[in-house]
Design an enzyme around this catalytic site. Sequence first.
Site, PDB file in Angstrom:
ATOM      1  N   ASP A  82       0.816  -1.161   0.002  1.00  0.00           N
ATOM      2  CA  ASP A  82      -0.134   0.082   0.050  1.00  0.00           C
ATOM      3  C   ASP A  82       0.872   1.266  -0.007  1.00  0.00           C
ATOM      4  OD1 ASP A  82      -1.656   2.192   0.315  1.00  0.00           O
ATOM      5  OD2 ASP A  82      -2.723   1.047   2.313  1.00  0.00           O
ATOM      6  N   GLU A  91      30.234   5.436   5.803  1.00  0.00           N
ATOM      7  CA  GLU A  91      30.254   4.312   5.872  1.00  0.00           C
ATOM      8  C   GLU A  91      29.918   3.533   4.477  1.00  0.00           C
ATOM      9  OE1 GLU A  91      26.460   3.007   7.849  1.00  0.00           O
ATOM     10  OE2 GLU A  91      26.071   4.951   8.015  1.00  0.00           O
ATOM     11  N   CYS A 111      26.191   6.125  10.919  1.00  0.00           N
ATOM     12  CA  CYS A 111      25.662   7.298  10.514  1.00  0.00           C
ATOM     13  C   CYS A 111      26.144   8.390  11.313  1.00  0.00           C
ATOM     14  CB  CYS A 111      24.335   7.127  10.307  1.00  0.00           C
ATOM     15  SG  CYS A 111      23.760   5.973   9.413  1.00  0.00           S
ATOM     16  N   THR A 137      14.067   2.686   2.536  1.00  0.00           N
ATOM     17  CA  THR A 137      14.815   3.756   3.131  1.00  0.00           C
ATOM     18  C   THR A 137      16.440   3.888   2.559  1.00  0.00           C
ATOM     19  OG1 THR A 137      15.492   2.050   4.595  1.00  0.00           O
ATOM     20  CG2 THR A 137      13.468   3.064   5.370  1.00  0.00           C
ATOM     21  N   SER A 182      16.890  -1.725  15.037  1.00  0.00           N
ATOM     22  CA  SER A 182      17.450  -0.694  14.903  1.00  0.00           C
ATOM     23  C   SER A 182      16.617   0.562  15.166  1.00  0.00           C
ATOM     24  CB  SER A 182      17.956  -0.685  13.554  1.00  0.00           C
ATOM     25  OG  SER A 182      16.721  -0.420  12.690  1.00  0.00           O
ATOM     26  N   HIS A 199      18.901  12.681  13.335  1.00  0.00           N
ATOM     27  CA  HIS A 199      19.428  11.844  12.280  1.00  0.00           C
ATOM     28  C   HIS A 199      18.101  11.129  11.541  1.00  0.00           C
ATOM     29  CE1 HIS A 199      21.129   8.576   9.799  1.00  0.00           C
ATOM     30  NE2 HIS A 199      20.558   7.710  10.612  1.00  0.00           N
ATOM     31  N   LYS A 203       9.201   9.958  15.482  1.00  0.00           N
ATOM     32  CA  LYS A 203       8.670   9.156  16.674  1.00  0.00           C
ATOM     33  C   LYS A 203       9.762   9.708  17.999  1.00  0.00           C
ATOM     34  CE  LYS A 203       7.723   4.723  14.511  1.00  0.00           C
ATOM     35  NZ  LYS A 203       8.139   3.392  14.430  1.00  0.00           N
ATOM     36  N   ASN A 226      17.629   8.169   2.994  1.00  0.00           N
ATOM     37  CA  ASN A 226      18.545   8.001   4.064  1.00  0.00           C
ATOM     38  C   ASN A 226      19.763   8.688   3.241  1.00  0.00           C
ATOM     39  OD1 ASN A 226      20.036   7.875   6.500  1.00  0.00           O
ATOM     40  ND2 ASN A 226      19.492   5.905   6.630  1.00  0.00           N
ATOM     41  N   SER A 256      24.386   3.464  13.790  1.00  0.00           N
ATOM     42  CA  SER A 256      24.057   1.908  14.439  1.00  0.00           C
ATOM     43  C   SER A 256      25.324   1.474  14.912  1.00  0.00           C
ATOM     44  CB  SER A 256      23.545   1.185  13.164  1.00  0.00           C
ATOM     45  OG  SER A 256      22.227   1.596  12.852  1.00  0.00           O
TER      46      SER A 256
HETATM   47  N1  CAA Z   1      -0.807   3.294   5.756  1.00  0.00           N
HETATM   48  C1  CAA Z   1      -0.006   4.140   7.033  1.00  0.00           C
HETATM   49  N2  CAA Z   1       0.819   3.405   7.510  1.00  0.00           N
HETATM   50  C2  CAA Z   1       1.298   2.187   7.298  1.00  0.00           C
HETATM   51  C3  CAA Z   1       0.659   1.338   6.545  1.00  0.00           C
HETATM   52  C4  CAA Z   1      -0.245   2.052   5.761  1.00  0.00           C
HETATM   53  N3  CAA Z   1      -1.021   1.299   4.675  1.00  0.00           N
HETATM   54  N4  CAA Z   1       1.238   0.048   6.358  1.00  0.00           N
HETATM   55  C5  CAA Z   1       2.157   0.069   7.386  1.00  0.00           C
HETATM   56  N5  CAA Z   1       2.191   1.422   7.930  1.00  0.00           N
HETATM   57  C6  CAA Z   1       3.249   1.842   9.020  1.00  0.00           C
HETATM   58  C7  CAA Z   1       3.223   0.945  10.187  1.00  0.00           C
HETATM   59  O1  CAA Z   1       2.184   0.943  11.028  1.00  0.00           O
HETATM   60  C8  CAA Z   1       4.672   1.505  10.776  1.00  0.00           C
HETATM   61  O2  CAA Z   1       4.335   2.591  11.437  1.00  0.00           O
HETATM   62  P1  CAA Z   1       5.120   2.608  12.999  1.00  0.00           P
HETATM   63  O3  CAA Z   1       6.498   2.196  12.737  1.00  0.00           O
HETATM   64  O4  CAA Z   1       4.627   3.814  13.490  1.00  0.00           O
HETATM   65  O5  CAA Z   1       4.519   1.414  13.662  1.00  0.00           O
HETATM   66  C9  CAA Z   1       5.360   1.685   9.534  1.00  0.00           C
HETATM   67  O6  CAA Z   1       4.282   1.893   8.283  1.00  0.00           O
HETATM   68  C10 CAA Z   1       6.386   0.727   9.105  1.00  0.00           C
HETATM   69  O7  CAA Z   1       5.790  -0.440   8.792  1.00  0.00           O
HETATM   70  P2  CAA Z   1       6.395  -1.773   9.174  1.00  0.00           P
HETATM   71  O8  CAA Z   1       6.824  -1.706  10.481  1.00  0.00           O
HETATM   72  O9  CAA Z   1       5.647  -2.972   9.122  1.00  0.00           O
HETATM   73  O10 CAA Z   1       7.530  -1.784   8.103  1.00  0.00           O
HETATM   74  P3  CAA Z   1       8.677  -2.666   7.863  1.00  0.00           P
HETATM   75  O11 CAA Z   1       8.626  -3.943   8.594  1.00  0.00           O
HETATM   76  O12 CAA Z   1       8.840  -2.672   6.292  1.00  0.00           O
HETATM   77  O13 CAA Z   1      10.079  -2.113   8.260  1.00  0.00           O
HETATM   78  C11 CAA Z   1      11.688  -0.411   8.523  1.00  0.00           C
HETATM   79  C12 CAA Z   1      10.277  -0.826   8.486  1.00  0.00           C
HETATM   80  C13 CAA Z   1      12.365  -1.109   9.913  1.00  0.00           C
HETATM   81  C14 CAA Z   1      12.014   1.059   8.781  1.00  0.00           C
HETATM   82  C15 CAA Z   1      12.743  -0.964   7.467  1.00  0.00           C
HETATM   83  O14 CAA Z   1      12.284  -0.194   6.154  1.00  0.00           O
HETATM   84  C16 CAA Z   1      14.039  -0.987   7.739  1.00  0.00           C
HETATM   85  O15 CAA Z   1      14.711  -2.217   8.160  1.00  0.00           O
HETATM   86  N6  CAA Z   1      14.726   0.136   7.140  1.00  0.00           N
HETATM   87  C17 CAA Z   1      16.235   0.047   7.454  1.00  0.00           C
HETATM   88  C18 CAA Z   1      16.765   0.266   8.898  1.00  0.00           C
HETATM   89  C19 CAA Z   1      16.799   1.419   9.348  1.00  0.00           C
HETATM   90  O16 CAA Z   1      16.307   2.623   8.702  1.00  0.00           O
HETATM   91  N7  CAA Z   1      16.670   1.776  10.797  1.00  0.00           N
HETATM   92  C20 CAA Z   1      16.437   2.885  11.375  1.00  0.00           C
HETATM   93  C21 CAA Z   1      17.153   3.152  12.706  1.00  0.00           C
HETATM   94  S1  CAA Z   1      18.949   2.818  12.182  1.00  0.00           S
HETATM   95  C22 CAA Z   1      19.809   4.072  11.772  1.00  0.00           C
HETATM   96  O17 CAA Z   1      19.131   5.239  12.087  1.00  0.00           O
HETATM   97  C23 CAA Z   1      20.841   3.940  10.890  1.00  0.00           C
HETATM   98  C24 CAA Z   1      20.699   4.158   9.694  1.00  0.00           C
HETATM   99  O18 CAA Z   1      20.316   5.226   9.347  1.00  0.00           O
HETATM  100  C25 CAA Z   1      20.387   2.798   8.920  1.00  0.00           C
END
Ligand code: CAA
Length: 388
Positions: free
Chosen positions: A29, A79, A111, A152, A201, A233, A242, A275, A308
Amino acid sequence: MNIGIDKISFFTPHLCLDMAELAEARNVDPNKYLIGIGQSKMAVIPPTQDVVSMAANAADKILTPEDKEQIDMVLFATESGIDNSKSGAVYLQRLLGLKHQVRVVELKQACYTATAAIHFAHGHIAMNPDSKVLVIGADNARYGLATKGEPTQGGGAVAMLISRDPQILAIQDDATYWADDVMDFWRPLGFDEALVDGKYSTNVYLEFFKHVFKEYQDNTGFDISKFDAMLFHLPYTKEGFKALKIAIEDADPTVAARLTHEFENVRRYSNQIGNLYTGSLYLGLLSLLENSTDLKAGMRLGLYSYGSGAQGEFYSGLLRPGFDQNIEHEAFQKVLDARKQLSVAEYEDVYNSRIKISDKTRKLDISTDPAKFVFAGVEDYQRQYVVK
Ligand code: CAA
């Protein structure tokens, strides 16, 4: 002595992808990417750009001949390094025409490192008030195709000139930091794409924010009302939102509304780029400077840096008198609007066409890349950069 960010600039390549189109191709979606993750577009990095060329493109826009004469240190935070030995910084000495009496170093802690570089630069200038330090945060945020991390991705470079009597932001001596050996995100040697425990993460990022922000408040006696904007960040913009919610949970409603309003200015460019890893926090600063209409000299900005693995840090900076003199309202928005939007199939082609570690000699077609500095390929494993 006031020391801090004197000039800042940014570069991202001329290609991008619409997140709604990516969602459709991945049977997701679109609102998950647009609202749930908070990204509308993503930078696509062509094979002809890497961290060195992107850094050169960013820094070239702000450095005058006088700056080049005064720069005696280049700190290159990344990185997505392109060599296990030679630093990205040393390529810049030649590409940017810096003098030879310069220290050139590459730094790594995911980062976080542009923040470390700013503080190292601060210390260097405190001891050598006439010097200037060029700090770079350059990365190609790259996860596997059709993985959860894919939406991302992003990339680009932020260049900052650190000096005494800075034009933009005076860095305050109030940082709090927190480190712990965790496996939330990593890229083993030889891997092109990052590995990540995504949900973990996200949680570590927020837990570290709570640690450093509480310690900051305990040390300084400042509560959230002391801040005029909060910068984070932004691995994806929802993550910073958040953290902001945690910061303002006990705030007076007027303060909470003001900080929430400014956060929209902070995240505006990241929302269209994705990112940036090391540069992400400072792209937020540029975005705030170019998009907010309420900033005034003396205002305090809070900055949360996260890398991270993991390292977190919170510190503040004060806007300097005349901070907006060289800032053009929405200037970078025009650059983002001029990018070429790729189809998902074109993006996948670009993704798969980058130079590989095993490529000994390969020439890249640089004719379609409009940037001034480009990566033209490898000859006998030596990287070739061209100034157009
Ligand atoms: N409409 C609106 N919102 C929706 C939706 C819809 N139809 N479907 C899902 N969502 C929302 C979910 O409710 C969720 O919201 P919350 O986080 O508020 O709960 C959000 O969309 C994401 O959904 P999921 O959690 O199901 O997503 P996912 O399992 O696909 O994972 C992620 C998301 C963890 C960010 C993934 O993209 C990822 O692993 N990214 C890379 C890691 C990352 O960026 N980590 C961040 C911290 S680490 C860091 O900062 C270092 C760095 O730069 C990497």
